[in-house]
Design a protein around this motif. Structure first.
Motif, mmCIF file in Angstrom:
data_model
loop_
_atom_site.group_PDB
_atom_site.id
_atom_site.type_symbol
_atom_site.label_atom_id
_atom_site.label_comp_id
_atom_site.label_asym_id
_atom_site.label_seq_id
_atom_site.Cartn_x
_atom_site.Cartn_y
_atom_site.Cartn_z
ATOM 1 N N ALA A 36 22.330 69.665 27.863
ATOM 2 C CA ALA A 36 22.760 69.436 26.479
ATOM 3 C C ALA A 36 21.834 68.426 25.795
ATOM 4 C CB ALA A 36 24.203 68.946 26.443
ATOM 5 N N ILE A 37 21.470 67.385 26.511
ATOM 6 C CA ILE A 37 20.549 66.384 25.961
ATOM 7 C C ILE A 37 19.181 67.019 25.727
ATOM 8 C CG2 ILE A 37 19.329 64.235 26.485
ATOM 9 C CD1 ILE A 37 21.995 63.349 27.907
ATOM 10 N N PHE A 38 18.709 67.829 26.678
ATOM 11 C CA PHE A 38 17.424 68.519 26.516
ATOM 12 C C PHE A 38 17.445 69.373 25.254
ATOM 13 C CE2 PHE A 38 14.413 71.924 26.939
ATOM 14 C CZ PHE A 38 13.301 71.339 27.523
ATOM 15 N N GLN A 39 18.488 70.156 25.085
ATOM 16 C CA GLN A 39 18.587 71.023 23.903
ATOM 17 C C GLN A 39 18.544 70.208 22.619
ATOM 18 O OE1 GLN A 39 18.098 74.092 23.716
ATOM 19 N NE2 GLN A 39 18.225 74.550 25.881
ATOM 20 N N GLY A 40 19.217 69.074 22.615
ATOM 21 C CA GLY A 40 19.206 68.226 21.440
ATOM 22 C C GLY A 40 17.820 67.705 21.097
ATOM 23 N N GLN A 41 17.032 67.428 22.116
ATOM 24 C CA GLN A 41 15.682 66.896 21.911
ATOM 25 C C GLN A 41 14.668 67.988 21.579
ATOM 26 O OE1 GLN A 41 14.563 63.564 21.970
ATOM 27 N NE2 GLN A 41 16.763 63.248 21.809
ATOM 28 N N PHE A 42 14.821 69.175 22.188
ATOM 29 C CA PHE A 42 13.791 70.214 22.121
ATOM 30 C C PHE A 42 14.160 71.392 21.227
ATOM 31 C CE2 PHE A 42 12.555 67.828 25.752
ATOM 32 C CZ PHE A 42 11.194 68.016 25.918
ATOM 33 N N ASN A 43 15.336 71.367 20.636
ATOM 34 C CA ASN A 43 15.835 72.511 19.878
ATOM 35 C C ASN A 43 14.849 73.005 18.815
ATOM 36 O OD1 ASN A 43 17.834 74.449 19.403
ATOM 37 N ND2 ASN A 43 18.677 73.254 17.709
ATOM 38 N N ASP A 44 14.191 72.101 18.119
ATOM 39 C CA ASP A 44 13.261 72.491 17.051
ATOM 40 C C ASP A 44 12.012 73.194 17.579
ATOM 41 O OD1 ASP A 44 15.006 71.322 15.288
ATOM 42 O OD2 ASP A 44 13.822 69.490 15.034
ATOM 43 N N HIS A 45 11.745 73.076 18.861
ATOM 44 C CA HIS A 45 10.507 73.616 19.437
ATOM 45 C C HIS A 45 10.712 74.916 20.202
ATOM 46 C CE1 HIS A 45 8.513 69.972 18.193
ATOM 47 N NE2 HIS A 45 9.547 69.321 18.674
ATOM 48 N N GLN A 46 11.954 75.383 20.297
ATOM 49 C CA GLN A 46 12.279 76.631 20.987
ATOM 50 C C GLN A 46 11.593 76.716 22.344
ATOM 51 O OE1 GLN A 46 11.271 79.608 18.057
ATOM 52 N NE2 GLN A 46 13.235 79.377 17.044
ATOM 53 N N ILE A 47 11.870 75.715 23.175
ATOM 54 C CA ILE A 47 11.285 75.676 24.516
ATOM 55 C C ILE A 47 12.396 75.379 25.512
ATOM 56 C CG2 ILE A 47 10.655 73.234 24.391
ATOM 57 C CD1 ILE A 47 8.033 74.088 25.834
ATOM 58 N N THR A 48 12.334 76.051 26.653
ATOM 59 C CA THR A 48 13.343 75.860 27.691
ATOM 60 C C THR A 48 12.873 74.801 28.693
ATOM 61 O OG1 THR A 48 12.390 77.512 29.174
ATOM 62 C CG2 THR A 48 13.984 78.311 27.504
ATOM 63 N N PRO A 49 13.798 74.281 29.496
ATOM 64 C CA PRO A 49 13.390 73.319 30.524
ATOM 65 C C PRO A 49 12.341 73.896 31.488
ATOM 66 C CG PRO A 49 15.756 73.211 30.226
ATOM 67 C CD PRO A 49 15.268 74.388 29.410
ATOM 68 N N THR A 50 12.461 75.168 31.854
ATOM 69 C CA THR A 50 11.478 75.749 32.775
ATOM 70 C C THR A 50 10.119 75.906 32.102
ATOM 71 O OG1 THR A 50 12.306 77.963 32.241
ATOM 72 C CG2 THR A 50 13.156 76.938 34.254
ATOM 73 N N ASN A 67 1.522 81.959 41.349
ATOM 74 C CA ASN A 67 2.240 81.694 42.591
ATOM 75 C C ASN A 67 2.313 80.198 42.871
ATOM 76 O OD1 ASN A 67 2.867 81.411 45.413
ATOM 77 N ND2 ASN A 67 2.434 83.579 45.641
ATOM 78 N N HIS A 68 1.174 79.517 42.773
ATOM 79 C CA HIS A 68 1.137 78.078 43.023
ATOM 80 C C HIS A 68 1.957 77.323 41.980
ATOM 81 C CE1 HIS A 68 -1.253 74.141 43.569
ATOM 82 N NE2 HIS A 68 -0.287 74.201 44.453
ATOM 83 N N LEU A 69 1.866 77.746 40.741
ATOM 84 C CA LEU A 69 2.637 77.123 39.674
ATOM 85 C C LEU A 69 4.141 77.253 39.930
ATOM 86 C CD1 LEU A 69 2.283 75.634 37.002
ATOM 87 C CD2 LEU A 69 2.196 77.859 35.868
ATOM 88 N N GLY A 70 4.548 78.386 40.444
ATOM 89 C CA GLY A 70 5.954 78.570 40.800
ATOM 90 C C GLY A 70 6.400 77.573 41.851
ATOM 91 N N ARG A 71 5.573 77.342 42.851
ATOM 92 C CA ARG A 71 5.910 76.361 43.889
ATOM 93 C C ARG A 71 5.946 74.948 43.306
ATOM 94 N NH1 ARG A 71 2.265 79.519 46.727
ATOM 95 N NH2 ARG A 71 0.702 77.865 46.746
ATOM 96 N N LEU A 72 4.992 74.630 42.441
ATOM 97 C CA LEU A 72 4.935 73.289 41.843
ATOM 98 C C LEU A 72 6.149 72.988 40.967
ATOM 99 C CD1 LEU A 72 1.178 73.183 40.757
ATOM 100 C CD2 LEU A 72 2.233 71.850 42.610
ATOM 101 N N THR A 73 6.707 74.018 40.353
ATOM 102 C CA THR A 73 7.833 73.840 39.430
ATOM 103 C C THR A 73 9.175 74.250 40.042
ATOM 104 O OG1 THR A 73 7.377 76.016 38.478
ATOM 105 C CG2 THR A 73 6.424 74.089 37.353
ATOM 106 N N ALA A 74 9.174 74.573 41.324
ATOM 107 C CA ALA A 74 10.402 74.957 42.043
ATOM 108 C C ALA A 74 11.066 76.181 41.429
ATOM 109 C CB ALA A 74 11.381 73.779 42.120
ATOM 110 N N MET A 75 10.233 77.191 41.092
ATOM 111 C CA MET A 75 10.761 78.447 40.545
ATOM 112 C C MET A 75 10.379 79.604 41.465
ATOM 113 S SD MET A 75 10.053 78.292 36.470
ATOM 114 C CE MET A 75 9.274 76.756 36.003
ATOM 115 N N ASP A 76 11.274 80.557 41.601
ATOM 116 C CA ASP A 76 10.983 81.742 42.403
ATOM 117 C C ASP A 76 9.981 82.618 41.642
ATOM 118 O OD1 ASP A 76 12.454 83.951 40.849
ATOM 119 O OD2 ASP A 76 14.035 82.467 41.173
#
Length: 151
Positions: A36-50, A67-76
């Protein structure tokens, strides 16, 4: 059923298990607060936490394979693929063939991506500060250290 009746029934079960005291429940509530705090800060930029995490890691690394970027950001793999595709579509990330392995694509920030992430990093710091605001500086450090231990 009133809240008092429900609480009384919970107290009567007395098996020692209360969902409100469990790690998953508490992490989910903390995540909801941070989101909720992230959305409040980033809402104008249309960007997600990921997307934000991806842009920050590309800023830090210069370039990386998906592939490496996925590992660095903890995303499948499926998640990072969707995230990078959207960032490429927005003109924030560019791709190029890896010189050593032509089968591999490297991702990097475009000038637009660099400009955006430089503008947003302070907002990322603010999200952390606001999320952790209810606890002392010592508790903040301890919490972050403990979370790092279990992840």
């Amino acid at each position: 059923m009133t809240d008092e009746t429900a609480q009384h029934q919970d107290d009567q079960r007395n098996d020692g298990y209360q969902v409100e005291e469990q790690i998953g429940f508490l992490l989910r509530k903390a995540h909801q607060r941070a989101s909720a705090i992230f959305q409040g800060q980033f809402n104008d930029h249309q960007i997600t936490p990921t997307q934000f995490s991806t842009l920050v890691k590309l800023r830090d690394r210069g370039e990386a394979s998906q592939n490496h970027l996925g590992r660095l950001t903890a995303m499948d793999p499926a998640t990072i693929q969707g995230v990078t595709r959207r960032l490429i579509d927005r003109g924030l990330v560019a791709t190029k063939a890896d010189e050593q392995d032509k089968r591999k694509m490297l991702l990097s920030l475009t000038p637009e991506g660099v400009a955006l992430i430089e503008k947003l990093v302070d907002k990322g710091k603010t999200v952390t500060e606001l999320t952790l605001a209810p606890i002392s500086a010592e508790e903040q450090k301890q919490l972050l250290d403990l979370l790092k231990k279990i992840t």
